[in-house]
Design a protein around this motif. Sequence first.
Motif, PDB file in Angstrom:
ATOM      1  N   LYS A  34     -32.328  -8.066  22.389  1.00  0.00           N
ATOM      2  CA  LYS A  34     -33.492  -8.714  22.690  1.00  0.00           C
ATOM      3  C   LYS A  34     -33.654  -9.873  20.640  1.00  0.00           C
ATOM      4  CE  LYS A  34     -35.421  -8.909  27.092  1.00  0.00           C
ATOM      5  NZ  LYS A  34     -36.682  -8.256  27.424  1.00  0.00           N
ATOM      6  N   HIS A  35     -33.416  -8.580  20.052  1.00  0.00           N
ATOM      7  CA  HIS A  35     -33.378  -9.071  18.922  1.00  0.00           C
ATOM      8  C   HIS A  35     -33.101  -9.995  18.203  1.00  0.00           C
ATOM      9  CE1 HIS A  35     -34.056  -8.490  14.191  1.00  0.00           C
ATOM     10  NE2 HIS A  35     -35.169  -7.577  14.837  1.00  0.00           N
ATOM     11  N   GLY A  40     -29.481 -11.219  20.510  1.00  0.00           N
ATOM     12  CA  GLY A  40     -30.732 -11.988  21.028  1.00  0.00           C
ATOM     13  C   GLY A  40     -30.515 -11.652  22.914  1.00  0.00           C
ATOM     14  N   ASN A  74     -36.113   0.250  24.812  1.00  0.00           N
ATOM     15  CA  ASN A  74     -36.977  -0.010  24.254  1.00  0.00           C
ATOM     16  C   ASN A  74     -37.978   0.851  24.766  1.00  0.00           C
ATOM     17  OD1 ASN A  74     -37.563  -0.121  26.607  1.00  0.00           O
ATOM     18  ND2 ASN A  74     -38.585  -2.420  27.023  1.00  0.00           N
ATOM     19  N   THR A  82     -30.175   0.487  17.911  1.00  0.00           N
ATOM     20  CA  THR A  82     -30.346  -0.674  16.962  1.00  0.00           C
ATOM     21  C   THR A  82     -29.874  -1.085  15.473  1.00  0.00           C
ATOM     22  OG1 THR A  82     -32.318  -1.023  19.104  1.00  0.00           O
ATOM     23  CG2 THR A  82     -32.239  -2.625  16.758  1.00  0.00           C
ATOM     24  N   PHE A 100     -39.998 -11.602  14.117  1.00  0.00           N
ATOM     25  CA  PHE A 100     -38.638 -11.199  13.362  1.00  0.00           C
ATOM     26  C   PHE A 100     -37.862 -11.614  12.339  1.00  0.00           C
ATOM     27  CE2 PHE A 100     -38.820 -10.486  18.062  1.00  0.00           C
ATOM     28  CZ  PHE A 100     -38.331  -9.275  18.700  1.00  0.00           C
TER      29      PHE A 100
END
Length: 192
Positions: A34-35, A40, A74, A82, A100
């Motif tokens: 999702k970063h 994303g 997460n 990540t 972010f």
Amino acid sequence: TIHTMTGVERARQELGLTGKGVVVAVLDSGVFYKHPALGGCFGPGCKIAKGYDLVGDDYNGANNLNPDADPFDNCSDISHGTHVAGIVAGDARNITAPGFKPIYPWTGVAPDATIHMYRVFGCTGLTTNDVIVSAIFRAIEDGADIINLSIDNGPNFPEAADAAAVTRAGENGVKVFAAAGNNGAVGLYVAA
């Protein structure tokens, strides 16, 4: 910059290499896809286009596996997968989202590469050789061009199952890059 010191900038400017058309499989703790620097999203059309969770959140290297089709992380304290995915193919040049937005816009080594993430660690603990071997074979089957392993397990012998899987990857034209560990505890006889 780090890209100048490592030759990345030269490869981009002189050879036009940005990772376009290259699939890099990362075997690690999963990915927080999702970063925004990693696109994303997860699935076809996303930077993290494919992957698999071979272990499940509760896996610690000594209990039962609970695999599923989503390599989302997460829950790990450091989110190493990540971090690695960002080094490989992150692109934070145009991020404006609160929380972010980077202080310094950056890119990974190959910002146009596609990532396949294979989660081989749960939220805590270790992993096992059979899980790593399964992930290597899955990455080969899924069409990886490159496999990245930065799994702090130290040395293995040529007859070990993971060494045989890496050999099989090479026989299928897949390049494998493996870190020898992150802490130097195994001494002088280990080379990346």
